[in-house]
Design an enzyme around this catalytic site. Structure first.
Site, short mmCIF file in Angstrom:
data_model
loop_
_atom_site.label_atom_id
_atom_site.label_comp_id
_atom_site.label_asym_id
_atom_site.label_seq_id
_atom_site.Cartn_x
_atom_site.Cartn_y
_atom_site.Cartn_z
N HIS A 187 50.22 -65.27 64.93
CA HIS A 187 49.34 -66.42 64.70
C HIS A 187 50.19 -67.64 64.42
O HIS A 187 51.20 -67.55 63.73
CB HIS A 187 48.36 -66.17 63.55
CG HIS A 187 48.97 -65.61 62.31
ND1 HIS A 187 49.35 -64.29 62.20
CD2 HIS A 187 49.28 -66.18 61.12
CE1 HIS A 187 49.86 -64.07 61.01
NE2 HIS A 187 49.84 -65.21 60.33
N VAL B 197 49.58 -60.94 58.06
CA VAL B 197 48.77 -60.31 59.10
C VAL B 197 49.66 -60.03 60.32
O VAL B 197 50.23 -60.97 60.89
CB VAL B 197 47.58 -61.21 59.50
CG1 VAL B 197 46.73 -60.52 60.56
CG2 VAL B 197 46.72 -61.55 58.27
P1 5GP Z 1 50.56 -65.23 57.34
O1 5GP Z 1 51.00 -65.21 55.92
O2 5GP Z 1 50.46 -63.82 57.93
O3 5GP Z 1 51.36 -66.16 58.20
O4 5GP Z 1 49.11 -65.85 57.35
C1 5GP Z 1 47.93 -65.10 57.39
C2 5GP Z 1 46.80 -66.06 57.18
O5 5GP Z 1 45.59 -65.41 57.52
C3 5GP Z 1 46.64 -66.52 55.73
O6 5GP Z 1 46.76 -67.95 55.69
C4 5GP Z 1 45.26 -66.03 55.33
O7 5GP Z 1 44.55 -66.92 54.50
C5 5GP Z 1 44.57 -65.84 56.67
N1 5GP Z 1 43.55 -64.80 56.68
C6 5GP Z 1 43.66 -63.53 56.19
N2 5GP Z 1 42.53 -62.85 56.40
C7 5GP Z 1 41.68 -63.68 57.05
C8 5GP Z 1 40.34 -63.54 57.54
O8 5GP Z 1 39.71 -62.51 57.44
N3 5GP Z 1 39.80 -64.63 58.17
C9 5GP Z 1 40.48 -65.81 58.30
N4 5GP Z 1 39.85 -66.80 58.93
N5 5GP Z 1 41.74 -65.98 57.86
C10 5GP Z 1 42.33 -64.92 57.23
#
Ligand code: 5GP
Length: 128
Positions: free
Chosen positions: A109, A105
């Site tokens: 975060h 995303v």
């Molecule tokens: P990244 O891999 O970008 O560091 O982590 C993205 C995180 O966002 C993942 O752990 C995934 O499960 C979480 N995520 C993706 N879409 C959503 C959503 O719509 N709602 C929530 N609460 N988490 C999400």
């Protein structure tokens, strides 16, 4: 766009959560940040903390955010951990940036993992 940092996509899923277009299970919110449970938890406690400003990643945030935003975001991470009750037992922070990290995303975060023993550090993919 700064070197190596893609332009911000205002329709990414976390931007939509911030706009209230998609629901989330909120843990903490203030003027600088929102914290909510990850939809696909990787530990007993798995929460995401995001700044309210439009930043792709920590690299983007460090380069462009104001001092108050940065301080506010870091404090929000600390307050979220307190609210989750994991300060004494311990927790792990993780922030992915870019392809090698598998960032999914493109809105900054910080993951907070806790509520159990977390093992040591990270899993690294084997090189071909
Ligand atoms: P990244 O891999 O970008 O560091 O982590 C993205 C995180 O966002 C993942 O752990 C995934 O499960 C979480 N995520 C993706 N879409 C959503 C959503 O719509 N709602 C929530 N609460 N988490 C999400």
């Amino acid at each position: 766009m700064s070197a190596g940092i893609p332009a911000y996509d205002k329709n990414n899923i976390f931007a939509r959560i911030l706009r209230g277009e998609i629901p989330c299970k909120k843990v903490y919110e203030d003027e600088h940040a929102l914290a909510f449970y990850d939809i696909n938890p990787q530990a007993k406690i798995h929460v995401l903390v995001i700044p309210k400003g439009a930043y792709v990643s920590m690299a983007d945030f460090a380069a462009k955010a104001g001092d108050q935003e940065i301080a506010g975001f870091v404090r929000a991470v600390g307050k979220t951990a307190e609210k989750l009750g994991v300060v004494e037992s311990g927790y792990r922070l993780l922030a992915n940036h870019g392809p090698n990290s598998h960032q999914e995303v493109p809105h900054l975060h910080v993951h907070i993992f806790g509520g159990q023993k977390l093992g040591r550090m990270i899993a690294v993919e084997r090189q071909a």
